[in-house]
Design a protein around this motif. Structure first.
Motif, PDB file in Angstrom:
ATOM      1  N   GLU A  80       0.835  -1.199   0.000  1.00 56.61           N
ATOM      2  CA  GLU A  80       0.000   0.000   0.000  1.00 56.61           C
ATOM      3  C   GLU A  80       0.871   1.250   0.000  1.00 56.61           C
ATOM      4  O   GLU A  80       0.594   2.221  -0.717  1.00 56.61           O
ATOM      5  N   ALA A  81       1.960   1.235   0.796  1.00 57.90           N
ATOM      6  CA  ALA A  81       2.880   2.372   0.847  1.00 57.90           C
ATOM      7  C   ALA A  81       3.563   2.601  -0.493  1.00 57.90           C
ATOM      8  O   ALA A  81       3.916   3.735  -0.833  1.00 57.90           O
ATOM      9  N   LEU A 136       0.479  11.510 -12.709  1.00 59.19           N
ATOM     10  CA  LEU A 136       1.578  11.118 -11.832  1.00 59.19           C
ATOM     11  C   LEU A 136       2.924  11.220 -12.540  1.00 59.19           C
ATOM     12  O   LEU A 136       3.933  11.571 -11.922  1.00 59.19           O
ATOM     13  N   LEU A 137       2.953  10.923 -13.822  1.00 63.03           N
ATOM     14  CA  LEU A 137       4.200  11.062 -14.570  1.00 63.03           C
ATOM     15  C   LEU A 137       4.636  12.522 -14.651  1.00 63.03           C
ATOM     16  O   LEU A 137       5.826  12.828 -14.578  1.00 63.03           O
ATOM     17  N   ASP A 138       3.681  13.434 -14.795  1.00 69.48           N
ATOM     18  CA  ASP A 138       4.012  14.862 -14.778  1.00 69.48           C
ATOM     19  C   ASP A 138       4.609  15.257 -13.430  1.00 69.48           C
ATOM     20  O   ASP A 138       5.611  15.989 -13.360  1.00 69.48           O
ATOM     21  N   ILE A 139       3.985  14.782 -12.353  1.00 64.84           N
ATOM     22  CA  ILE A 139       4.482  15.092 -11.012  1.00 64.84           C
ATOM     23  C   ILE A 139       5.856  14.463 -10.805  1.00 64.84           C
ATOM     24  O   ILE A 139       6.775  15.089 -10.246  1.00 64.84           O
ATOM     25  N   ARG A 140       5.984  13.230 -11.269  1.00 68.15           N
ATOM     26  CA  ARG A 140       7.270  12.541 -11.128  1.00 68.15           C
ATOM     27  C   ARG A 140       8.378  13.291 -11.860  1.00 68.15           C
ATOM     28  O   ARG A 140       9.497  13.421 -11.339  1.00 68.15           O
ATOM     29  N   LEU A 171      11.941  14.082   0.081  1.00 66.57           N
ATOM     30  CA  LEU A 171      11.812  14.111  -1.372  1.00 66.57           C
ATOM     31  C   LEU A 171      11.934  12.707  -1.946  1.00 66.57           C
ATOM     32  O   LEU A 171      11.151  12.309  -2.818  1.00 66.57           O
ATOM     33  N   ARG A 172      12.895  11.952  -1.444  1.00 63.01           N
ATOM     34  CA  ARG A 172      13.074  10.572  -1.913  1.00 63.01           C
ATOM     35  C   ARG A 172      11.830   9.740  -1.628  1.00 63.01           C
ATOM     36  O   ARG A 172      11.395   8.951  -2.469  1.00 63.01           O
ATOM     37  N   LYS A 173      11.251   9.922  -0.439  1.00 59.07           N
ATOM     38  CA  LYS A 173      10.058   9.164  -0.074  1.00 59.07           C
ATOM     39  C   LYS A 173       8.889   9.517  -0.982  1.00 59.07           C
ATOM     40  O   LYS A 173       8.110   8.646  -1.380  1.00 59.07           O
ATOM     41  N   MET A 174       8.755  10.791  -1.331  1.00 61.86           N
ATOM     42  CA  MET A 174       7.686  11.202  -2.239  1.00 61.86           C
ATOM     43  C   MET A 174       7.861  10.560  -3.608  1.00 61.86           C
ATOM     44  O   MET A 174       6.900  10.071  -4.208  1.00 61.86           O
ATOM     45  N   ILE A 175       9.096  10.558  -4.098  1.00 62.40           N
ATOM     46  CA  ILE A 175       9.366   9.981  -5.411  1.00 62.40           C
ATOM     47  C   ILE A 175       9.074   8.485  -5.409  1.00 62.40           C
ATOM     48  O   ILE A 175       8.461   7.956  -6.338  1.00 62.40           O
ATOM     49  N   GLU A 176       9.478   7.809  -4.346  1.00 61.82           N
ATOM     50  CA  GLU A 176       9.302   6.357  -4.291  1.00 61.82           C
ATOM     51  C   GLU A 176       7.857   5.953  -4.019  1.00 61.82           C
ATOM     52  O   GLU A 176       7.276   5.170  -4.763  1.00 61.82           O
ATOM     53  N   ALA A 177       7.272   6.504  -2.961  1.00 60.86           N
ATOM     54  CA  ALA A 177       5.961   6.034  -2.518  1.00 60.86           C
ATOM     55  C   ALA A 177       4.814   6.625  -3.320  1.00 60.86           C
ATOM     56  O   ALA A 177       3.838   5.934  -3.610  1.00 60.86           O
ATOM     57  N   CYS A 194       4.993   8.318  -6.437  1.00 61.76           N
ATOM     58  CA  CYS A 194       5.069   8.302  -7.905  1.00 61.76           C
ATOM     59  C   CYS A 194       5.690   7.049  -8.484  1.00 61.76           C
ATOM     60  O   CYS A 194       5.078   6.367  -9.298  1.00 61.76           O
ATOM     61  N   LEU A 195       6.907   6.730  -8.054  1.00 63.73           N
ATOM     62  CA  LEU A 195       7.716   5.766  -8.794  1.00 63.73           C
ATOM     63  C   LEU A 195       7.112   4.366  -8.814  1.00 63.73           C
ATOM     64  O   LEU A 195       6.966   3.768  -9.876  1.00 63.73           O
ATOM     65  N   SER A 196       6.750   3.842  -7.655  1.00 59.50           N
ATOM     66  CA  SER A 196       6.225   2.468  -7.623  1.00 59.50           C
ATOM     67  C   SER A 196       4.930   2.333  -8.402  1.00 59.50           C
ATOM     68  O   SER A 196       4.654   1.304  -9.010  1.00 59.50           O
ATOM     69  N   THR A 197       4.103   3.384  -8.386  1.00 61.09           N
ATOM     70  CA  THR A 197       2.815   3.322  -9.076  1.00 61.09           C
ATOM     71  C   THR A 197       2.968   3.445 -10.575  1.00 61.09           C
ATOM     72  O   THR A 197       2.443   2.633 -11.337  1.00 61.09           O
ATOM     73  N   THR A 198       3.690   4.460 -11.035  1.00 58.89           N
ATOM     74  CA  THR A 198       3.814   4.665 -12.482  1.00 58.89           C
ATOM     75  C   THR A 198       4.761   3.665 -13.118  1.00 58.89           C
ATOM     76  O   THR A 198       4.695   3.421 -14.317  1.00 58.89           O
ATOM     77  N   ASN A 199       5.613   3.056 -12.316  1.00 61.90           N
ATOM     78  CA  ASN A 199       6.638   2.168 -12.852  1.00 61.90           C
ATOM     79  C   ASN A 199       6.055   0.939 -13.523  1.00 61.90           C
ATOM     80  O   ASN A 199       6.562   0.461 -14.527  1.00 61.90           O
ATOM     81  N   ARG A 200       4.972   0.400 -12.964  1.00 60.87           N
ATOM     82  CA  ARG A 200       4.530  -0.911 -13.445  1.00 60.87           C
ATOM     83  C   ARG A 200       3.814  -0.846 -14.784  1.00 60.87           C
ATOM     84  O   ARG A 200       3.912  -1.773 -15.589  1.00 60.87           O
ATOM     85  N   TYR A 201       3.096   0.232 -15.068  1.00 62.32           N
ATOM     86  CA  TYR A 201       2.278   0.264 -16.284  1.00 62.32           C
ATOM     87  C   TYR A 201       3.110   0.279 -17.562  1.00 62.32           C
ATOM     88  O   TYR A 201       2.887  -0.549 -18.442  1.00 62.32           O
ATOM     89  N   PRO A 202       4.094   1.165 -17.701  1.00 59.84           N
ATOM     90  CA  PRO A 202       4.915   1.114 -18.912  1.00 59.84           C
ATOM     91  C   PRO A 202       5.652  -0.209 -19.059  1.00 59.84           C
ATOM     92  O   PRO A 202       5.776  -0.744 -20.148  1.00 59.84           O
ATOM     93  N   HIS A 203       6.146  -0.776 -17.946  1.00 58.61           N
ATOM     94  CA  HIS A 203       6.930  -1.993 -18.052  1.00 58.61           C
ATOM     95  C   HIS A 203       6.082  -3.212 -18.383  1.00 58.61           C
ATOM     96  O   HIS A 203       6.580  -4.177 -18.949  1.00 58.61           O
ATOM     97  N   LEU A 204       4.793  -3.174 -18.075  1.00 58.39           N
ATOM     98  CA  LEU A 204       3.938  -4.269 -18.487  1.00 58.39           C
ATOM     99  C   LEU A 204       3.826  -4.331 -20.002  1.00 58.39           C
ATOM    100  O   LEU A 204       3.566  -5.376 -20.580  1.00 58.39           O
ATOM    101  N   ARG A 205       4.035  -3.190 -20.660  1.00 58.78           N
ATOM    102  CA  ARG A 205       3.960  -3.142 -22.122  1.00 58.78           C
ATOM    103  C   ARG A 205       5.331  -3.347 -22.766  1.00 58.78           C
ATOM    104  O   ARG A 205       5.442  -3.460 -23.973  1.00 58.78           O
ATOM    105  N   MET A 206       6.386  -3.369 -21.948  1.00 56.64           N
ATOM    106  CA  MET A 206       7.728  -3.400 -22.498  1.00 56.64           C
ATOM    107  C   MET A 206       8.201  -4.843 -22.663  1.00 56.64           C
ATOM    108  O   MET A 206       8.962  -5.369 -21.868  1.00 56.64           O
TER     109      MET A 206
END
Length: 223
Positions: free
Chosen positions: A60-61, A86-90, A149-155, A157-169
């Protein structure tokens, strides 16, 4: 029933369960909207509900799981618009982190990023690519020395947006294009060229946004 044993000195049982569920989410085995019932997971992993509950809390985090009324834990489903927001924010957060990080980078930071990219090159599945991608971007921002800042990027943005592009890759050519960006970023970091690093990161993330939008358009046409 399969009992999962955590490797002594490496991972706790909640971490082992978390890693397995994360891998299944990233590979699409657990689809968006899928329920994650604690009792079923406890039986599957040969564990009590306590480590399962902790594993779900960690997911969840990371932005991969949410809790819904009368349904419990479910795999997060996001619309194309939400992913793009989220990608814009990231992009904004990571470019700001880069401005702080690059002047502080030492040889150890560069070498850490290179090791991650070597593992990325050797990885063979979208789930592995997603994890290497996450590690690379976190290593890139680590020298900013800003834990919030690191926590914001990881929790957030990064973990959420990371999976969608890679599912297509799924094609090697697409993996190569992403890696070319990563290596260019590392080379710019070695030169301490802050503006170049910022420009490369922004282009890298916004290229992902364009790919997500294009995939959604084509999926709409096919249906």
């Amino acid at each position: 029933m399969t009992t999962v044993q955590a490797k002594e000195g490496q991972r706790s049982l909640p971490q082992t369960i978390r890693d397995q569920l994360r891998d299944e989410i990233l590979r699409g085995v657990l689809a968006p909207g899928a329920q994650l019932r604690q009792e079923s997971l406890a039986e599957r992993f040969g564990a009590s509900r306590i480590p399962v509950r902790e594993a779900l809390r960690q997911l969840e985090a990371e932005g991969l799981v949410s809790y819904q009324l009368n349904r419990g834990a479910v795999v997060i489903a996001m619309s194309t618009g939400e992913i793009c927001e989220l990608l814009d924010i990231r992009a904004a957060l990571e470019t700001y982190a880069a401005r702080l990080a690059v002047p502080n980078m030492a040889a150890a930071d560069i070498n850490a990023m290179k090791r991650i990219l070597a593992a990325y090159d050797a990885a063979g599945s979208p789930a592995e690519w997603a994890e290497c991608n996450r590690q690379f971007h976190l290593a890139l921002c680590a020298p900013a020395n800003n834990a919030r800042l690191r926590k914001m990027i990881e929790a957030y943005c990064l973990s959420t947006t990371n999976r969608y592009p890679h599912l297509r890759m799924s094609l090697d050519t697409e993996k190569t294009e992403v890696q070319d960006d990563h290596y260019a970023i590392v080379e710019a970091c070695k030169r301490r060229d802050v503006n170049e690093v910022v420009a490369l990161i922004e282009r890298h993330i916004l290229d992902t946004k364009r790919e997500v939008m294009a995939a959604a358009r084509h999926a709409g046409r096919e249906t």
